[in-house]
Scaffold this motif. Structure first.
Motif, mmCIF file in Angstrom:
data_model
loop_
_atom_site.group_PDB
_atom_site.id
_atom_site.type_symbol
_atom_site.label_atom_id
_atom_site.label_comp_id
_atom_site.label_asym_id
_atom_site.label_seq_id
_atom_site.Cartn_x
_atom_site.Cartn_y
_atom_site.Cartn_z
ATOM 1 N N CYS A 1 0.688 -1.047 0.001
ATOM 2 C CA CYS A 1 -0.039 -0.043 0.039
ATOM 3 C C CYS A 1 0.900 1.117 -0.091
ATOM 4 O O CYS A 1 1.963 1.162 0.412
ATOM 5 C CB CYS A 1 -1.018 0.096 1.081
ATOM 6 N N SER A 2 0.288 2.302 -0.362
ATOM 7 C CA SER A 2 1.180 3.620 -0.546
ATOM 8 C C SER A 2 1.556 4.042 0.678
ATOM 9 O O SER A 2 2.718 4.829 0.914
ATOM 10 C CB SER A 2 0.071 4.774 -1.546
ATOM 11 N N SER A 3 0.886 3.795 2.001
ATOM 12 C CA SER A 3 1.448 4.200 3.192
ATOM 13 C C SER A 3 2.773 3.573 3.750
ATOM 14 O O SER A 3 3.556 4.014 4.119
ATOM 15 C CB SER A 3 0.237 4.021 4.260
ATOM 16 N N ASP A 4 2.636 2.319 3.332
ATOM 17 C CA ASP A 4 3.911 1.447 3.532
ATOM 18 C C ASP A 4 5.086 1.725 2.616
ATOM 19 O O ASP A 4 6.378 1.955 3.284
ATOM 20 C CB ASP A 4 3.738 0.065 2.994
ATOM 21 N N LEU A 5 5.024 2.382 1.379
ATOM 22 C CA LEU A 5 5.713 2.981 0.450
ATOM 23 C C LEU A 5 6.406 4.156 1.144
ATOM 24 O O LEU A 5 7.565 4.349 1.051
ATOM 25 C CB LEU A 5 5.250 2.807 -1.123
ATOM 26 N N ALA A 6 5.286 5.003 1.603
ATOM 27 C CA ALA A 6 5.653 6.426 2.176
ATOM 28 C C ALA A 6 6.661 6.331 3.281
ATOM 29 O O ALA A 6 7.686 6.806 3.540
ATOM 30 C CB ALA A 6 4.707 7.251 2.346
ATOM 31 N N LEU A 7 6.360 5.091 3.970
ATOM 32 C CA LEU A 7 7.185 5.007 5.319
ATOM 33 C C LEU A 7 8.632 4.467 5.011
ATOM 34 O O LEU A 7 9.602 5.013 5.303
ATOM 35 C CB LEU A 7 6.625 3.964 6.299
ATOM 36 N N LEU A 8 8.508 3.464 4.022
ATOM 37 C CA LEU A 8 9.933 3.042 3.424
ATOM 38 C C LEU A 8 10.833 4.212 2.825
ATOM 39 O O LEU A 8 11.978 4.210 3.188
ATOM 40 C CB LEU A 8 9.782 1.928 2.334
ATOM 41 N N VAL A 9 10.270 5.082 1.969
ATOM 42 C CA VAL A 9 10.887 6.176 1.462
ATOM 43 C C VAL A 9 11.418 7.080 2.473
ATOM 44 O O VAL A 9 12.495 7.626 2.363
ATOM 45 C CB VAL A 9 10.017 6.652 0.408
ATOM 46 N N GLN A 10 10.453 7.487 3.436
ATOM 47 C CA GLN A 10 10.951 8.233 4.596
ATOM 48 C C GLN A 10 11.988 7.823 5.295
ATOM 49 O O GLN A 10 12.910 8.567 5.601
ATOM 50 C CB GLN A 10 9.743 8.684 5.763
ATOM 51 N N LEU A 11 12.045 6.638 5.786
ATOM 52 C CA LEU A 11 13.110 5.932 6.485
ATOM 53 C C LEU A 11 14.526 5.797 5.866
ATOM 54 O O LEU A 11 15.322 6.271 6.145
ATOM 55 C CB LEU A 11 12.790 4.601 6.864
ATOM 56 N N ALA A 12 14.231 5.523 4.333
ATOM 57 C CA ALA A 12 15.622 5.667 3.686
ATOM 58 C C ALA A 12 16.288 7.108 3.361
ATOM 59 O O ALA A 12 17.287 7.143 3.509
ATOM 60 C CB ALA A 12 15.371 4.937 2.188
ATOM 61 N N SER A 13 15.348 7.991 3.315
ATOM 62 C CA SER A 13 15.735 9.415 3.280
ATOM 63 C C SER A 13 16.662 10.047 4.501
ATOM 64 O O SER A 13 17.171 10.906 4.286
ATOM 65 C CB SER A 13 14.793 10.155 3.037
ATOM 66 N N THR A 14 16.229 9.169 5.543
ATOM 67 C CA THR A 14 17.014 9.520 6.704
ATOM 68 C C THR A 14 18.258 8.753 6.983
ATOM 69 O O THR A 14 18.736 9.044 8.153
ATOM 70 C CB THR A 14 15.937 9.365 8.050
ATOM 71 N N GLY A 15 18.502 8.044 6.065
ATOM 72 C CA GLY A 15 19.880 7.138 6.082
ATOM 73 C C GLY A 15 19.758 5.888 6.977
ATOM 74 O O GLY A 15 20.869 5.167 6.847
ATOM 75 N N LYS A 16 18.498 5.563 7.107
ATOM 76 C CA LYS A 16 18.255 4.225 7.590
ATOM 77 C C LYS A 16 18.550 3.052 6.375
ATOM 78 O O LYS A 16 17.974 3.179 5.334
ATOM 79 C CB LYS A 16 16.859 4.052 8.052
ATOM 80 N N ALA A 17 19.059 1.989 6.815
ATOM 81 C CA ALA A 17 19.131 0.737 5.930
ATOM 82 C C ALA A 17 17.725 0.066 5.817
ATOM 83 O O ALA A 17 17.135 -0.353 6.902
ATOM 84 C CB ALA A 17 20.246 -0.080 6.411
ATOM 85 N N ILE A 18 17.383 -0.039 4.512
ATOM 86 C CA ILE A 18 16.153 -0.771 4.521
ATOM 87 C C ILE A 18 16.359 -2.246 4.052
ATOM 88 O O ILE A 18 16.901 -2.303 2.663
ATOM 89 C CB ILE A 18 15.133 -0.162 3.632
ATOM 90 N N VAL A 19 15.808 -3.374 4.400
ATOM 91 C CA VAL A 19 16.040 -4.792 3.979
ATOM 92 C C VAL A 19 14.541 -5.056 3.203
ATOM 93 O O VAL A 19 13.515 -5.030 4.010
ATOM 94 C CB VAL A 19 16.312 -5.898 4.696
#
Length: 105
Positions: A9-27
């Protein structure tokens, strides 16, 4: 923003993009290569639990052996671009996203 699976869902994607933009590593584990092309910087392709391709997302998803080695289909734009090249269209590079493909006009 691409045409991603309905299970993401778009809210999940928005959260992933937000976390990644803060320098967090996403798996992210996914079979949707359009989603991977949009979100991932680095990609590891597996087949039956073994690493078959690894590197930048562009190098992995543009690799013509992706499907043979991993049984994954390339992103939609990559598949379209390959078919256009086979028909003689001179494309400067193989795009990963539909936005990249549209920009090549």
């Amino acid at each position: 923003s691409g045409d991603w699976s309905s299970d993401v869902c778009s809210s999940d994607l928005a959260l992933l993009v937000q976390l990644a933009s803060t320098g967090k590593a996403i798996v992210l584990i996914a079979h949707d290569m359009d989603l991977v092309a949009e979100l991932a910087d680095y990609t590891t392709a597996l087949c039956r639990g073994r690493v078959v391709l690894q590197g930048t997302t562009r190098s992995v998803l543009a690799d013509e052996s992706l499907t043979e080695l991993s049984q994954l289909l390339p992103p939609t734009a990559t598949g379209i671009a390959r078919r256009l090249r086979q028909r003689g269209w001179p494309l400067p590079h193989i795009p990963l996203t539909l936005e990249e493909l549209k920009a090549m006009r």
